[in-house]
Design an enzyme around this catalytic site. Sequence first.
Site, PDB file in Angstrom:
ATOM      1  N   ASP A 147      37.882  39.046  16.855  1.00 16.18           N
ATOM      2  CA  ASP A 147      37.624  38.249  15.641  1.00 16.18           C
ATOM      3  C   ASP A 147      36.359  38.661  14.871  1.00 16.18           C
ATOM      4  OD1 ASP A 147      36.714  35.435  17.807  1.00 16.18           O
ATOM      5  OD2 ASP A 147      35.479  37.118  17.110  1.00 16.18           O
ATOM      6  N   HIS A 173      38.926  45.245  23.177  1.00 14.73           N
ATOM      7  CA  HIS A 173      40.311  45.152  22.693  1.00 14.73           C
ATOM      8  C   HIS A 173      40.437  45.398  21.187  1.00 14.73           C
ATOM      9  CE1 HIS A 173      41.060  42.500  26.476  1.00 14.73           C
ATOM     10  NE2 HIS A 173      40.979  43.770  26.772  1.00 14.73           N
ATOM     11  N   PRO A 230      34.543  25.140  30.213  1.00 14.73           N
ATOM     12  CA  PRO A 230      34.834  23.733  30.518  1.00 14.73           C
ATOM     13  C   PRO A 230      35.837  23.579  31.652  1.00 14.73           C
ATOM     14  CG  PRO A 230      35.883  24.365  28.452  1.00 14.73           C
ATOM     15  CD  PRO A 230      35.046  25.532  28.895  1.00 14.73           C
ATOM     16  N   GLU A 231      36.531  24.674  32.017  1.00 13.17           N
ATOM     17  CA  GLU A 231      37.555  24.608  33.070  1.00 13.17           C
ATOM     18  C   GLU A 231      37.269  25.647  34.148  1.00 13.17           C
ATOM     19  OE1 GLU A 231      41.293  23.583  29.965  1.00 13.17           O
ATOM     20  OE2 GLU A 231      41.413  25.278  31.367  1.00 13.17           O
ATOM     21  N   CYS A 270      47.715  61.289   6.147  1.00 13.76           N
ATOM     22  CA  CYS A 270      48.977  61.892   6.620  1.00 13.76           C
ATOM     23  C   CYS A 270      50.208  61.112   6.166  1.00 13.76           C
ATOM     24  CB  CYS A 270      48.963  62.015   8.143  1.00 13.76           C
ATOM     25  SG  CYS A 270      49.301  60.450   8.978  1.00 13.76           S
ATOM     26  N   GLN A 325      36.173  40.509  24.653  1.00 20.06           N
ATOM     27  CA  GLN A 325      37.613  40.715  24.592  1.00 20.06           C
ATOM     28  C   GLN A 325      38.132  40.270  23.218  1.00 20.06           C
ATOM     29  OE1 GLN A 325      39.522  39.144  28.471  1.00 20.06           O
ATOM     30  NE2 GLN A 325      37.418  38.374  28.523  1.00 20.06           N
ATOM     31  N   ASN A 326      37.251  39.615  22.452  1.00 20.58           N
ATOM     32  CA  ASN A 326      37.657  39.044  21.169  1.00 20.58           C
ATOM     33  C   ASN A 326      37.751  40.119  20.090  1.00 20.58           C
ATOM     34  OD1 ASN A 326      37.463  36.741  22.649  1.00 20.58           O
ATOM     35  ND2 ASN A 326      35.572  36.027  21.700  1.00 20.58           N
TER      36      ASN A 326
HETATM   37  C1  BV8 Z   1      46.033  48.295  30.350  1.00 24.28           C
HETATM   38  C2  BV8 Z   1      44.129  42.058  21.687  1.00 24.28           C
HETATM   39  C3  BV8 Z   1      46.587  50.433  31.268  1.00 24.28           C
HETATM   40  C4  BV8 Z   1      45.415  41.689  21.042  1.00 24.28           C
HETATM   41  C5  BV8 Z   1      44.403  41.620  24.098  1.00 24.28           C
HETATM   42  C6  BV8 Z   1      46.190  44.378  36.773  1.00 24.28           C
HETATM   43  C7  BV8 Z   1      46.786  43.258  37.236  1.00 24.28           C
HETATM   44  C8  BV8 Z   1      47.773  42.619  36.438  1.00 24.28           C
HETATM   45  C9  BV8 Z   1      48.145  43.099  35.176  1.00 24.28           C
HETATM   46  C10 BV8 Z   1      47.527  44.202  34.720  1.00 24.28           C
HETATM   47  C11 BV8 Z   1      46.579  44.853  35.520  1.00 24.28           C
HETATM   48  N1  BV8 Z   1      46.145  45.919  34.815  1.00 24.28           N
HETATM   49  C12 BV8 Z   1      46.803  45.957  33.620  1.00 24.28           C
HETATM   50  C13 BV8 Z   1      47.647  44.918  33.551  1.00 24.28           C
HETATM   51  C14 BV8 Z   1      48.478  44.601  32.434  1.00 24.28           C
HETATM   52  C15 BV8 Z   1      47.730  43.783  31.352  1.00 24.28           C
HETATM   53  C16 BV8 Z   1      47.238  42.457  31.892  1.00 24.28           C
HETATM   54  O1  BV8 Z   1      46.088  42.291  32.235  1.00 24.28           O
HETATM   55  N2  BV8 Z   1      48.156  41.488  31.900  1.00 24.28           N
HETATM   56  C17 BV8 Z   1      47.752  40.105  32.274  1.00 24.28           C
HETATM   57  C18 BV8 Z   1      48.494  39.154  31.347  1.00 24.28           C
HETATM   58  C19 BV8 Z   1      48.077  39.829  33.687  1.00 24.28           C
HETATM   59  N3  BV8 Z   1      46.610  44.540  30.822  1.00 24.28           N
HETATM   60  C20 BV8 Z   1      46.870  45.416  29.819  1.00 24.28           C
HETATM   61  O2  BV8 Z   1      47.977  45.641  29.370  1.00 24.28           O
HETATM   62  C21 BV8 Z   1      45.666  46.175  29.286  1.00 24.28           C
HETATM   63  N4  BV8 Z   1      45.946  47.584  29.222  1.00 24.28           N
HETATM   64  O3  BV8 Z   1      45.860  47.813  31.446  1.00 24.28           O
HETATM   65  O4  BV8 Z   1      46.346  49.631  30.109  1.00 24.28           O
HETATM   66  C22 BV8 Z   1      47.967  50.122  31.622  1.00 24.28           C
HETATM   67  C23 BV8 Z   1      48.931  50.458  30.710  1.00 24.28           C
HETATM   68  C24 BV8 Z   1      50.244  50.201  31.096  1.00 24.28           C
HETATM   69  C25 BV8 Z   1      50.546  49.510  32.289  1.00 24.28           C
HETATM   70  C26 BV8 Z   1      49.524  49.179  33.173  1.00 24.28           C
HETATM   71  C27 BV8 Z   1      48.218  49.503  32.835  1.00 24.28           C
HETATM   72  C28 BV8 Z   1      45.359  45.759  27.830  1.00 24.28           C
HETATM   73  C29 BV8 Z   1      44.976  44.323  27.764  1.00 24.28           C
HETATM   74  C30 BV8 Z   1      44.494  43.971  26.348  1.00 24.28           C
HETATM   75  C31 BV8 Z   1      45.560  43.253  25.551  1.00 24.28           C
HETATM   76  N5  BV8 Z   1      45.033  42.779  24.275  1.00 24.28           N
HETATM   77  N6  BV8 Z   1      43.896  41.238  22.889  1.00 24.28           N
HETATM   78  C32 BV8 Z   1      45.450  40.234  20.599  1.00 24.28           C
HETATM   79  O5  BV8 Z   1      44.381  39.612  20.528  1.00 24.28           O
HETATM   80  O6  BV8 Z   1      46.556  39.783  20.283  1.00 24.28           O
HETATM   81  S1  BV8 Z   1      44.213  40.586  25.467  1.00 24.28           S
HETATM   82  C33 BV8 Z   1      43.797  39.014  24.794  1.00 24.28           C
HETATM   83  O7  BV8 Z   1      44.206  38.091  25.767  1.00 24.28           O
HETATM   84  C34 BV8 Z   1      42.306  38.773  24.599  1.00 24.28           C
HETATM   85  O8  BV8 Z   1      41.651  39.900  24.087  1.00 24.28           O
HETATM   86  C35 BV8 Z   1      41.860  38.409  26.010  1.00 24.28           C
HETATM   87  O9  BV8 Z   1      41.616  39.562  26.770  1.00 24.28           O
HETATM   88  C36 BV8 Z   1      43.096  37.720  26.557  1.00 24.28           C
HETATM   89  C37 BV8 Z   1      42.954  36.235  26.457  1.00 24.28           C
HETATM   90  O10 BV8 Z   1      42.071  35.864  27.473  1.00 24.28           O
HETATM   91  P1  BV8 Z   1      40.748  34.982  27.119  1.00 24.28           P
HETATM   92  O11 BV8 Z   1      39.989  35.647  26.028  1.00 24.28           O
HETATM   93  O12 BV8 Z   1      40.109  34.725  28.397  1.00 24.28           O
HETATM   94  O13 BV8 Z   1      41.368  33.660  26.461  1.00 24.28           O
HETATM   95  P2  BV8 Z   1      42.196  32.493  27.181  1.00 24.28           P
HETATM   96  O14 BV8 Z   1      42.785  31.698  26.090  1.00 24.28           O
HETATM   97  O15 BV8 Z   1      43.064  33.037  28.261  1.00 24.28           O
HETATM   98  O16 BV8 Z   1      41.064  31.615  27.913  1.00 24.28           O
HETATM   99  C38 BV8 Z   1      40.102  30.943  27.119  1.00 24.28           C
HETATM  100  C39 BV8 Z   1      39.105  30.351  28.100  1.00 24.28           C
HETATM  101  O17 BV8 Z   1      38.055  29.744  27.336  1.00 24.28           O
HETATM  102  C40 BV8 Z   1      39.715  29.263  29.004  1.00 24.28           C
HETATM  103  O18 BV8 Z   1      39.262  29.475  30.327  1.00 24.28           O
HETATM  104  C41 BV8 Z   1      39.126  27.971  28.436  1.00 24.28           C
HETATM  105  O19 BV8 Z   1      38.899  27.002  29.442  1.00 24.28           O
HETATM  106  C42 BV8 Z   1      37.795  28.462  27.866  1.00 24.28           C
HETATM  107  N7  BV8 Z   1      37.223  27.649  26.778  1.00 24.28           N
HETATM  108  C43 BV8 Z   1      37.873  26.881  25.867  1.00 24.28           C
HETATM  109  N8  BV8 Z   1      36.959  26.298  25.024  1.00 24.28           N
HETATM  110  C44 BV8 Z   1      35.728  26.742  25.405  1.00 24.28           C
HETATM  111  C45 BV8 Z   1      35.889  27.611  26.519  1.00 24.28           C
HETATM  112  N9  BV8 Z   1      34.854  28.222  27.133  1.00 24.28           N
HETATM  113  C46 BV8 Z   1      33.594  27.950  26.652  1.00 24.28           C
HETATM  114  N10 BV8 Z   1      33.360  27.139  25.564  1.00 24.28           N
HETATM  115  C47 BV8 Z   1      34.391  26.529  24.928  1.00 24.28           C
HETATM  116  N11 BV8 Z   1      34.132  25.732  23.885  1.00 24.28           N
END
Ligand code: BV8
Length: 241
Positions: free
Chosen positions: A106, A121, A215-216, A151, A103-104
């Site tokens: 980077d 993504h 970790p969580e 374009c 999903q990254n």
């Molecule tokens: C779409 C790019 C069709 C941009 C990103 C179904 C249910 C509910 C909502 C939806 C659904 N279907 C669609 C939706 C809407 C939406 C969605 O999911 N909303 C969420 C908020 C509920 N999805 C979309 O819009 C997707 N498109 O569905 O299109 C559509 C169209 C219209 C309407 C409906 C449907 C597109 C989603 C993509 C968006 N772009 N990124 C940018 O980067 O700015 S998403 C972005 O956020 C990331 O790519 C990633 O996906 C997300 C963040 O999540 P994580 O990567 O998991 O990061 P997070 O910080 O949350 O967690 C980090 C974890 O790491 C923690 O658990 C932590 O404990 C852990 N951690 C920390 N340190 C460590 C560690 N783990 C291991 N080692 C460590 N050291």
Amino acid sequence: MQTISSELRRRFDNANSVLVLTGAGVSAESGVPTFRGGGNTAVWKGMPFNVISSARMVGRDLPAVWEWFDYRRSLLGTLAPNPAHYEIASWQDRFPDFTLVTQNIDGLHQQAGSKNVIELHGNIWRARCINCHARYDISNGDSRRSECVSCGDRLRPDVVLFGEMLPPGIFEQAADSARDCELCFVVGTSGIVYPAAGLPEIAKAAGAYLCEVNPERTALSGLCHEVLTGQAGEILPMLGH
Ligand code: BV8
């Protein structure tokens, strides 16, 4: 200290097809801020990240969207892959059938040597034309171009924003690999954003053994056969060695 169960050890040592799904957490030890974690959500200039990173914002204020991604590119430009990225990169030569889905945006997996990474993504080091979708590499640090050569229309970050569909075929490609894998690792993701968070469910429904590294507890922990609690950069190398 987290230990690897004999079950996981046996499956890891004998697996042919393995899928890894990563999120922001796999880059945390490189210094990349995660979006959630510690109960907070990333905010930019008062806007929660899923607002500034939304399709609506591109229509309303593209310069603001660019400012947000320019800031993240400037931060990322100083950071490097960590042991989690390198361990995962080594698995592409270890398993006959290996798929890395991230999903990254980077690019740190690729920097660590991972090939054929499925970027659900998009990628922060690319821009694309709003009109003709021509793509441009913007990783050379010089001032980023703003108009399309072919374009003349405006460029936008080549990332998938909230409310936007994933690139055609990308999710299907990942889902196909999820259906075929014996072992699925869910590393560093809160499992909240869809459709990415649906991949482990697809793998499990097809009989895969699910292992989370985080970790969580997350929204996906309950789905997993095994949860390894800790930092990816510490735990993943324990598997490979
Ligand atoms: C779409 C790019 C069709 C941009 C990103 C179904 C249910 C509910 C909502 C939806 C659904 N279907 C669609 C939706 C809407 C939406 C969605 O999911 N909303 C969420 C908020 C509920 N999805 C979309 O819009 C997707 N498109 O569905 O299109 C559509 C169209 C219209 C309407 C409906 C449907 C597109 C989603 C993509 C968006 N772009 N990124 C940018 O980067 O700015 S998403 C972005 O956020 C990331 O790519 C990633 O996906 C997300 C963040 O999540 P994580 O990567 O998991 O990061 P997070 O910080 O949350 O967690 C980090 C974890 O790491 C923690 O658990 C932590 O404990 C852990 N951690 C920390 N340190 C460590 C560690 N783990 C291991 N080692 C460590 N050291």
